[in-house]
Design a protein around this motif. Structure first.
Motif, PDB file in Angstrom:
ATOM      1  N   ASP A 228      33.153  43.465  34.277  1.00  0.00           N
ATOM      2  CA  ASP A 228      34.278  43.587  33.147  1.00  0.00           C
ATOM      3  C   ASP A 228      35.028  44.798  33.428  1.00  0.00           C
TER       4      ASP A 228
ATOM      5  N   ARG B 160      37.976  43.868  35.724  1.00  0.00           N
ATOM      6  CA  ARG B 160      39.020  43.091  35.430  1.00  0.00           C
ATOM      7  C   ARG B 160      40.303  43.729  34.555  1.00  0.00           C
TER       8      ARG B 160
ATOM      9  N   SER C 132      39.991  48.617  40.520  1.00  0.00           N
ATOM     10  CA  SER C 132      40.113  47.269  40.329  1.00  0.00           C
ATOM     11  C   SER C 132      40.934  46.433  41.240  1.00  0.00           C
TER      12      SER C 132
ATOM     13  N   ARG D 175      40.014  43.704  43.957  1.00  0.00           N
ATOM     14  CA  ARG D 175      40.791  42.406  43.981  1.00  0.00           C
ATOM     15  C   ARG D 175      41.363  41.957  45.216  1.00  0.00           C
TER      16      ARG D 175
ATOM     17  N   GLY E 162      41.456  38.679  38.308  1.00  0.00           N
ATOM     18  CA  GLY E 162      40.009  39.323  37.898  1.00  0.00           C
ATOM     19  C   GLY E 162      38.960  38.133  37.675  1.00  0.00           C
ATOM     20  N   PHE E 163      39.356  36.961  38.117  1.00  0.00           N
ATOM     21  CA  PHE E 163      38.480  35.927  37.874  1.00  0.00           C
ATOM     22  C   PHE E 163      37.508  35.531  39.189  1.00  0.00           C
TER      23      PHE E 163
END
Length: 228
Positions: free
Chosen positions: A6, A9, A15, A19, A121-122
């Motif tokens: 989390d 995301r 992040s 990613r 973020g998936f």
């Protein structure tokens, strides 16, 4: 979804870095199989496509969350899905009625989708899709070859320099139980004297496709005989 992810995301520097790294790894994994087979779009191409798609999704989020451009966040991603078709089309080659590069083009498109998912973020979906793409490119390839090997249908590109060669080939097929479902004859546009025939065949039982091609190549006047 995994709650441990989390924090990644959210749109933070950490992040974003994670990613992009995941996009690089996923794109590299997808492209490695193409690279090993020496296809035009290989390792680096798939990495660039995946990274570009991931950054597209990140840019959409940045414009919405930080620049307060309250527009449809999916618009940039939709353009990637549509635009990747032009890159994929460049890997498709048509030669002697044979189309090559469709799998590479599909891999580029799938790599772009993986990048969009990573950028959003998936992570779970992107990693799962990468694994399934690799299965399709390796394990399912063996299954496809088995299915083709046991198929009774065959499409043959037949090039010859005298009419008697085609007559001899058709006589052999009739005498060995090979059904000619469709036959098209044309002359190459580059001024050569050779004639070209495209044959759609149904092989006799227990006849291997390579067996027929070897016989056709042995006929006098035959320049080329190959499956397309």
């Amino acid at each position: 979804m995994l709650t441990i992810l989390d924090g990644l995301r959210e749109l933070t520097l950490t992040s974003v870095a994670v990613r992009m790294l995941v996009a690089l790894l996923c794109g590299g994994i997808i492209g490695m199989e193409r690279e090993l087979k020496r296809h035009p779009a290989g390792f680096r191409t798939h990495i660039l496509v995946c990274l570009g798609a991931a950054m597209t999704t990140l840019t959409s989020q940045y414009l919405y969350l930080y620049m307060e451009y309250f527009t449809d966040m999916a618009r940039l991603g939709a353009q990637v899905i549509a635009g990747i078709g032009f890159l994929g089309a460049g890997t498709i080659i048509t030669s002697r009625q044979r189309v090559r590069g469709l799998t590479t083009a599909a891999g580029l498109w799938a790599s772009a989708i993986v990048g969009l998912a990573v950028g959003a973020g998936f992570f779970e979906g992107a990693i799962l899709m990468t694994v399934l793409i690799e299965l399709a490119a390796t394990l399912f390839l063996k299954l496809e070859k088995q299915v083709v090997a046991h198929s009774s249908n065959q499409h043959v590109f037949f090039e010859y320099d005298r009419p008697e060669a085609l007559d001899a080939a058709l006589d052999y097929m009739r005498s060995h139980g090979v059904s000619v479902m469709q036959l098209e004859i044309s002359r190459p546009k580059d001024g050569r004297q050779e004639m070209v025939a495209l044959l759609s065949l149904r092989l006799a039982k227990h006849m291997h496709p390579d067996e027929l091609l070897q016989v056709l190549l042995g006929i006098e006047g035959v320049v080329l005989a190959e499956e397309f």
